[in-house]
Write a protein that holds these residues in place. Sequence first.
Motif, PDB file in Angstrom:
ATOM      1  N   VAL A  32       0.854  -1.187   0.000  1.00 32.11           N
ATOM      2  CA  VAL A  32       0.000   0.000   0.000  1.00 32.11           C
ATOM      3  C   VAL A  32       0.889   1.237   0.000  1.00 32.11           C
ATOM      4  CG1 VAL A  32      -1.788   1.281   1.240  1.00 32.11           C
ATOM      5  CG2 VAL A  32      -1.818  -1.219   1.235  1.00 32.11           C
ATOM      6  N   VAL A  33       0.608   2.156  -0.911  1.00 29.05           N
ATOM      7  CA  VAL A  33       1.343   3.425  -0.960  1.00 29.05           C
ATOM      8  C   VAL A  33       0.335   4.552  -0.752  1.00 29.05           C
ATOM      9  CG1 VAL A  33       2.831   4.915  -2.361  1.00 29.05           C
ATOM     10  CG2 VAL A  33       3.031   2.438  -2.555  1.00 29.05           C
ATOM     11  N   PRO A  34       0.194   4.996   0.490  1.00 32.91           N
ATOM     12  CA  PRO A  34      -0.743   6.100   0.713  1.00 32.91           C
ATOM     13  C   PRO A  34      -0.036   7.436   0.506  1.00 32.91           C
ATOM     14  CG  PRO A  34      -0.102   5.056   2.797  1.00 32.91           C
ATOM     15  CD  PRO A  34       0.797   4.498   1.738  1.00 32.91           C
ATOM     16  N   THR A  35      -0.796   8.465   0.147  1.00 33.40           N
ATOM     17  CA  THR A  35      -0.222   9.809   0.192  1.00 33.40           C
ATOM     18  C   THR A  35      -0.322  10.294   1.640  1.00 33.40           C
ATOM     19  OG1 THR A  35      -2.357  10.799  -0.287  1.00 33.40           O
ATOM     20  CG2 THR A  35      -0.917  10.339  -2.182  1.00 33.40           C
ATOM     21  N   GLU A  36       0.401  11.350   1.947  1.00 34.24           N
ATOM     22  CA  GLU A  36       0.327  11.921   3.309  1.00 34.24           C
ATOM     23  C   GLU A  36      -1.126  12.232   3.654  1.00 34.24           C
ATOM     24  OE1 GLU A  36       2.199  12.463   5.833  1.00 34.24           O
ATOM     25  OE2 GLU A  36       4.045  11.668   4.921  1.00 34.24           O
ATOM     26  N   ASP A  37      -1.847  12.781   2.679  1.00 28.03           N
ATOM     27  CA  ASP A  37      -3.238  13.163   2.892  1.00 28.03           C
ATOM     28  C   ASP A  37      -4.117  11.956   3.168  1.00 28.03           C
ATOM     29  OD1 ASP A  37      -3.727  15.770   2.982  1.00 28.03           O
ATOM     30  OD2 ASP A  37      -4.936  15.817   1.133  1.00 28.03           O
ATOM     31  N   ALA A  38      -3.820  10.844   2.499  1.00 28.94           N
ATOM     32  CA  ALA A  38      -4.631   9.637   2.688  1.00 28.94           C
ATOM     33  C   ALA A  38      -4.552   9.174   4.136  1.00 28.94           C
ATOM     34  CB  ALA A  38      -4.157   8.537   1.747  1.00 28.94           C
ATOM     35  N   LEU A  39      -3.384   9.397   4.766  1.00 30.80           N
ATOM     36  CA  LEU A  39      -3.201   8.925   6.148  1.00 30.80           C
ATOM     37  C   LEU A  39      -4.059   9.718   7.138  1.00 30.80           C
ATOM     38  CD1 LEU A  39       0.641   8.224   6.185  1.00 30.80           C
ATOM     39  CD2 LEU A  39      -1.230   6.598   5.943  1.00 30.80           C
ATOM     40  N   ARG A  40      -4.589  10.858   6.711  1.00 36.55           N
ATOM     41  CA  ARG A  40      -5.513  11.592   7.587  1.00 36.55           C
ATOM     42  C   ARG A  40      -6.855  10.876   7.643  1.00 36.55           C
ATOM     43  NH1 ARG A  40      -5.195  17.464   7.658  1.00 36.55           N
ATOM     44  NH2 ARG A  40      -3.053  18.073   7.284  1.00 36.55           N
ATOM     45  N   PHE A  41      -7.143  10.095   6.618  1.00 39.85           N
ATOM     46  CA  PHE A  41      -8.430   9.383   6.577  1.00 39.85           C
ATOM     47  C   PHE A  41      -8.314   7.987   7.167  1.00 39.85           C
ATOM     48  CE2 PHE A  41      -8.788  12.650   3.385  1.00 39.85           C
ATOM     49  CZ  PHE A  41     -10.061  13.138   3.585  1.00 39.85           C
ATOM     50  N   VAL A  42      -7.259   7.266   6.786  1.00 38.46           N
ATOM     51  CA  VAL A  42      -7.029   5.928   7.351  1.00 38.46           C
ATOM     52  C   VAL A  42      -5.542   5.854   7.692  1.00 38.46           C
ATOM     53  CG1 VAL A  42      -7.102   3.439   6.921  1.00 38.46           C
ATOM     54  CG2 VAL A  42      -8.860   4.912   5.909  1.00 38.46           C
ATOM     55  N   GLY A  43      -5.250   5.486   8.930  1.00 41.34           N
ATOM     56  CA  GLY A  43      -3.858   5.550   9.418  1.00 41.34           C
ATOM     57  C   GLY A  43      -2.993   4.389   8.971  1.00 41.34           C
ATOM     58  N   LYS A  44      -1.692   4.604   9.129  1.00 44.08           N
ATOM     59  CA  LYS A  44      -0.691   3.623   8.714  1.00 44.08           C
ATOM     60  C   LYS A  44      -0.888   2.231   9.336  1.00 44.08           C
ATOM     61  CE  LYS A  44       4.271   4.137   8.275  1.00 44.08           C
ATOM     62  NZ  LYS A  44       5.371   5.057   8.470  1.00 44.08           N
TER      63      LYS A  44
END
Length: 404
Positions: A32-44
Amino acid sequence: MNIVVAVTGGIAAYKTVHLVRLLVTAGHHVTVVPTEDALRFVGKPTWEAISRHPVTTSVHEDVAQVRHVALGQAAELVIVAPATANTIAKMAAGLADDLLGTTLLATTAPVAIAPAMHTEMWRHPATQANIDTLRGRGVAVLGPDSGELTGGDSGPGRMREPERIVEQALALVDHDAPGDLDGLRVAVSAGGTREPLDPVRFLGNRSSGRQGVALALAAADLGAEVALVCAHVEEAVLADAAQHPLTRVEHVGTAAELGAAMRTAAEDAAVIVMAAAVADYRPAEVSERKLTKESGPLRSIELVPNDDIVAALAARRTPGQVVVAFAAETADDHAQLLARARRKRERKGVDLLVVNEVGWDRGFETSQNSVHMIGEEGAVLAQASGTKRAVADEIWNVVADVLG
Ligand code: CTP
């Protein structure tokens, strides 16, 4: 398979958790490669637990492994879900200011994106131009679907359901799938023709085009280049197929127009599928002006027969070309249904006749279907029931067998 799932910053990221889970349980190796912004919605931690692999957004970690390009190089498939308007714009411009950007530039694997955003953002000319650019580069654009959005508004913008994204994305690489149509050209007709009486009235039928569109989409998902000739198919029914990079849609109105379009599409097609409901007759005269009571009572309409399009296509088919016709029949019982279907296959001279039973309350305007497929000598080669997409998949399996 090595799959990179890129997650960008939209509320639909929560649905991607399920998408990753589907891929992992199917035995795929998912990074999984989240953007920084994606991690605000679902965490690492969620992404790491669900994918069973470490997750990073940074190009500066794991530098010894040259992670910023290694991920893309090793990927056999990249899925971007949800794909925000911002990420779509960055992809179109080829920006590489994070791990997602470098991965996308470094990969030669098929890339599928599942856009999710508000309807206005999706429809904005900038987004549409970026989508066109990505399609032109061979990116598969899966959705968005129409429906209720997070802000309470509704329209196209919803991220497609994970099950469907997985199915469509895997089809981009699944070259060993049974009935693989990779590189074949197919011509499919869908919908129902309308024969005008005057500028406001027509003789038509109840075909929604769902089965024909499902056939076109299934073929495209199997790698075929599809010419889809549509007669009066609603935009919502057509949406998925129209967006598929391997599908070209042509709109027609009357039986004569459909015949002309199919003759052209059939020229270089390996398979011709006539799923459209074609009017057998048209009014002998079409009034230039609206018929009114003042123009005199209309007690009957003189009709003239239309050409049988599929019979003509079958009669002039090239060696190896497979022609499929459909028949929607009302029958007293199953034996009568099959007998009628066998006679119709003979009469039309087609390789395969797909028959379904219809009635006032069945067969039309629904998402389900139930068919029998009649082949040479009237043999029932297969039967299929379920969603029109499931039926379409079965039909292509049989067609692939007939193609040899
Ligand atoms: N079809 C066609 N051209 C027509 C009519 C029908 O190509 N003018 C095709 C349809 O697309 C479908 C198949 O023929 O694939 C069967 O359509 P149907 O209307 O059931 O056939 P008909 O020959 O009209 O038979 P019937 O006597 O039952 O009306």
